[in-house]
Design a protein around this motif. Structure first.
Motif, PDB file in Angstrom:
ATOM      1  N   VAL A  50      45.404  40.511  38.984  1.00  0.00           N
ATOM      2  CA  VAL A  50      44.771  41.385  39.979  1.00  0.00           C
ATOM      3  C   VAL A  50      43.280  41.070  40.080  1.00  0.00           C
ATOM      4  O   VAL A  50      42.732  40.954  41.186  1.00  0.00           O
ATOM      5  CB  VAL A  50      45.002  42.871  39.625  1.00  0.00           C
ATOM      6  N   ILE A  51      42.616  40.911  38.944  1.00  0.00           N
ATOM      7  CA  ILE A  51      41.177  40.599  38.946  1.00  0.00           C
ATOM      8  C   ILE A  51      40.933  39.250  39.612  1.00  0.00           C
ATOM      9  O   ILE A  51      40.020  39.105  40.433  1.00  0.00           O
ATOM     10  CB  ILE A  51      40.621  40.624  37.507  1.00  0.00           C
ATOM     11  N   ASP A  52      41.759  38.246  39.289  1.00  0.00           N
ATOM     12  CA  ASP A  52      41.603  36.923  39.886  1.00  0.00           C
ATOM     13  C   ASP A  52      41.848  36.976  41.392  1.00  0.00           C
ATOM     14  O   ASP A  52      41.117  36.363  42.165  1.00  0.00           O
ATOM     15  CB  ASP A  52      42.568  35.935  39.229  1.00  0.00           C
ATOM     16  N   ARG A  53      42.840  37.740  41.812  1.00  0.00           N
ATOM     17  CA  ARG A  53      43.150  37.866  43.248  1.00  0.00           C
ATOM     18  C   ARG A  53      41.975  38.500  43.993  1.00  0.00           C
ATOM     19  O   ARG A  53      41.586  38.042  45.061  1.00  0.00           O
ATOM     20  CB  ARG A  53      44.422  38.701  43.425  1.00  0.00           C
ATOM     21  N   ARG A  54      41.390  39.549  43.423  1.00  0.00           N
ATOM     22  CA  ARG A  54      40.228  40.186  44.055  1.00  0.00           C
ATOM     23  C   ARG A  54      39.043  39.220  44.118  1.00  0.00           C
ATOM     24  O   ARG A  54      38.333  39.182  45.111  1.00  0.00           O
ATOM     25  CB  ARG A  54      39.843  41.453  43.308  1.00  0.00           C
ATOM     26  N   ALA A  55      38.832  38.468  43.045  1.00  0.00           N
ATOM     27  CA  ALA A  55      37.737  37.494  43.037  1.00  0.00           C
ATOM     28  C   ALA A  55      37.960  36.438  44.117  1.00  0.00           C
ATOM     29  O   ALA A  55      37.016  36.042  44.817  1.00  0.00           O
ATOM     30  CB  ALA A  55      37.617  36.836  41.661  1.00  0.00           C
ATOM     31  N   GLN A  56      39.203  35.981  44.275  1.00  0.00           N
ATOM     32  CA  GLN A  56      39.512  35.010  45.316  1.00  0.00           C
ATOM     33  C   GLN A  56      39.282  35.601  46.701  1.00  0.00           C
ATOM     34  O   GLN A  56      38.745  34.928  47.583  1.00  0.00           O
ATOM     35  CB  GLN A  56      40.958  34.526  45.184  1.00  0.00           C
ATOM     36  N   GLN A  57      39.677  36.852  46.896  1.00  0.00           N
ATOM     37  CA  GLN A  57      39.471  37.486  48.197  1.00  0.00           C
ATOM     38  C   GLN A  57      37.980  37.648  48.493  1.00  0.00           C
ATOM     39  O   GLN A  57      37.544  37.420  49.629  1.00  0.00           O
ATOM     40  CB  GLN A  57      40.170  38.850  48.246  1.00  0.00           C
ATOM     41  N   ASN A  58      37.199  38.030  47.492  1.00  0.00           N
ATOM     42  CA  ASN A  58      35.747  38.151  47.687  1.00  0.00           C
ATOM     43  C   ASN A  58      35.114  36.796  47.982  1.00  0.00           C
ATOM     44  O   ASN A  58      34.245  36.687  48.853  1.00  0.00           O
ATOM     45  CB  ASN A  58      35.087  38.792  46.468  1.00  0.00           C
ATOM     46  N   LYS A  64      35.952  35.881  51.476  1.00  0.00           N
ATOM     47  CA  LYS A  64      35.140  36.671  52.407  1.00  0.00           C
ATOM     48  C   LYS A  64      33.725  36.093  52.489  1.00  0.00           C
ATOM     49  O   LYS A  64      33.163  35.955  53.575  1.00  0.00           O
ATOM     50  CB  LYS A  64      35.091  38.124  51.933  1.00  0.00           C
TER      51      LYS A  64
END
Length: 178
Positions: free
Chosen positions: A61-69, A72
């Motif tokens: 989840v943390i890696d996915r959020r970092a990738q999305q940020n 962006k």
């Protein structure tokens, strides 16, 4: 951060599904063992498996959020670059006209004939003598002679020096206003 593209993406997805299955079965097993009266001590292996799978899922989840940020941020940088490119693109004809005027001024200072000017422009574009001759519908030997005349008038000894003469100032860093 794991690159979400390429063949690795599929293995990452499969691993995440596997961890979700382990997490789910661990919860089911802990609940069923707790309902049947087992102690927490006897469920230590199931609790450890649940904790490890929860940590791995949290990492996903943390890696996915970092990738999305990051995606962006890259999108914002791309938009900014597109805006800068559009501004430069709209100024291109103006800048090209200014540069052609500077070139013409230098051609006049060197007293180049129209044919010699055509040869210089062809050389600056990277054309071979044969290609310039083909475009000008003349012999390659004539183009070579005109190039030699240009070199003499410009005070250079080669095509490279001539090209450098026209582009050198563009490559120098801008003068500071201190």
């Amino acid at each position: 951060m794991i690159d979400p593209s390429g063949p690795f993406r599929h293995w990452q997805t499969l691993f995440a599904v596997f961890v979700l299955i382990v997490f789910g079965t661990s919860i089911i097993e802990i609940v069923s063992e707790f309902m049947s009266g087992e102690t927490l001590h006897s469920m230590a292996d199931d609790i450890a498996r649940l904790a490890v799978s929860a940590l791995v899922l949290a990492g996903f989840v943390i890696d996915r959020r970092a990738q999305q940020n990051a995606l962006k941020d890259l999108g914002g940088q791309l938009q900014k670059a597109r805006g800068q490119l559009a501004r430069l693109d709209s100024r291109s004809p103006e800048l090209a006209g200014q540069y052609r005027a500077v070139m013409q001024k230098q051609f006049d200072a060197w007293n180049l004939t129209g044919s010699e000017q055509d040869v210089v422009i062809g050389m600056l574009k990277g054309l071979s003598f044969r290609e310039i001759a083909g475009l000008r519908q003349t012999r390659e030997k004539t183009v070579r002679q005109q190039a030699s005349s240009v070199y003499r008038k410009a005070g250079v000894s080669s095509r490279n020096e001539l090209t450098a003469w026209f582009f050198e100032d563009m490559l120098d860093p801008p003068a500071s206003d201190n």
